[in-house]
Write a protein that holds these residues in place. Structure first.
Motif: not given
Length: 358
Positions: A38-41, A43-44, A293, A296
């Motif tokens: 996931a892109p959000e993962t 980035q985090r 994570n 996700e």
């Protein structure tokens, strides 16, 4: 004067080298399947490790293995499926894990640990899994009264006659032969050549009814209603349904786990022996072993999660989907494909060539 210029040049070169060294030290190179993080993962993780995550993608295990065999370097983490993991271990291509750095390893469901590909998980950390099963257009299947609880749906000419030209199967010798073997009552890992020839005969009888061998665009074909039944991956079928609902289709794309059993592909994170930053690789592994994570990834792609701590964070409609999270009884019917010997691979390639040529 020349000495001063030379000294200054050396100082500049040293400074540039140090700069590039720092830049390299701040990068983690992940060689992964497409759309598998996931892109959000991502980035985090970058914020967490204060580094840059650079992803390179492959479409199948053979492509990845061939690239590494050709000498490709610079990758820290790779995400192979079981049989490819077996091959990498045999090639001494992986770095043993420092489990002391993996405090979240305890989150992995024991059912996905200690596989025959990597006893004791010396090299691998389970990441996600998919199941190869039957995907179908619920509206068309209901109208035609087609049963979808068996591999007969894609192999029995009597059933296929009703959906001729509306069926696709994966363009994969290993996957299609495994489905045919299961349909015949054999193990997906059966290597008896007589049984392989029986499976070949089953495939050739069904082939005239199929629209295509399709391992790439069948998600789109399902979504727009051109194809009604597929032999495909659970995560792809999940994505096809998501796309169909977004497009406002009047049908749903559902998945069925055949009663004869199927193939489960477990993908795992491993560290290449020449990884530039094995320390960052371990940080990424531990980060992805965190329940939120890991969840996700499942919520994004519809892949099954081998992470027990992820379950409370997975969307209820996905957690209840038996094609993604089969119950204990169904789980016993699933097999992970094993790596073939060179001789067996040559035989399989010959049979596959004959199947595709007919």
């Amino acid at each position: 004067m020349m000495k001063k210029i030379f000294a200054a040049t050396l100082l500049l070169a040293s400074s540039l080298a140090a700069s590039f060294s720092v830049q390299a030290a701040d990068e983690l190179h992940l060689y992964n399947w497409n759309n598998y993080l996931a892109p959000e993962t991502a980035q985090r993780f970058e914020a967490f490790c204060k580094c840059k995550l650079i992803q390179t993608y492959y479409g199948d295990n053979e492509e990845m293995l061939a690239k590494l065999a050709a000498g490709a370097k610079g990758y820290d983490i790779i995400v192979p499926t079981g049989n490819a993991l077996d091959a990498l271990i045999k090639q001494n291509a992986l770095k043993p894990l420092d489990k002391a750095q993996l405090t979240n390893f305890k989150n992995v469901n024991p059912a996905y640990l200690n596989t025959e590909f990597d006893k004791g998980n010396q090299y691998s950390v389970p990441y996600a899994y998919s199941i190869t099963l039957i995907g179908y257009n619920d509206q068309k299947i209901k109208e035609l009264g087609i049963p979808v609880n068996s591999w007969a749906t894609i192999f029995d000419p009597a059933i296929l006659a009703k959906i001729k030209g509306k069926v696709t199967v994966l363009d994969s010798a290993n996957e299609l032969m495994a489905a045919a073997l299961k349909y015949l009552g054999y193990s997906a890992n059966d290597t008896d050549e007589k049984h392989w020839l029986e499976a070949k005969a089953v495939i050739l009888k069904a082939k005239p009814y199929w629209a295509a061998f399709n391992g790439s665009s069948y998600i789109k074909e399902l979504t727009i209603g051109n194809i009604w039944v597929v032999h495909g991956y659970s995560s792809d079928i999940f994505q096809a349904n998501v796309d169909a609902q977004k497009a406002g289709r009047k049908f749903h794309i559902l998945a069925s786990l055949p009663k004869e059993g199927a193939v489960l592909a477990l993908d795992s994170m491993v560290i290449h022996k020449d990884a530039p930053r094995p320390d960052l690789a371990l940080k990424f592994m531990n980060f992805m072993l965190d329940g939120k994570n890991a969840a996700e990834l499942t919520n994004l792609t519809g892949t099954g999660s081998p992470n027990a701590a992820a379950m409370p964070f997975i969307k209820p409609e996905i957690a209840k989907n038996a094609a993604i999270f089969p119950d204990k009884v169904e789980l016993t019917k699933l097999e992970m494909l094993k790596d073939l010997t060179s001789k067996q691979r040559r035989t399989m390639n010959r049979i596959w060539t004959e199947i595709r040529a007919r």
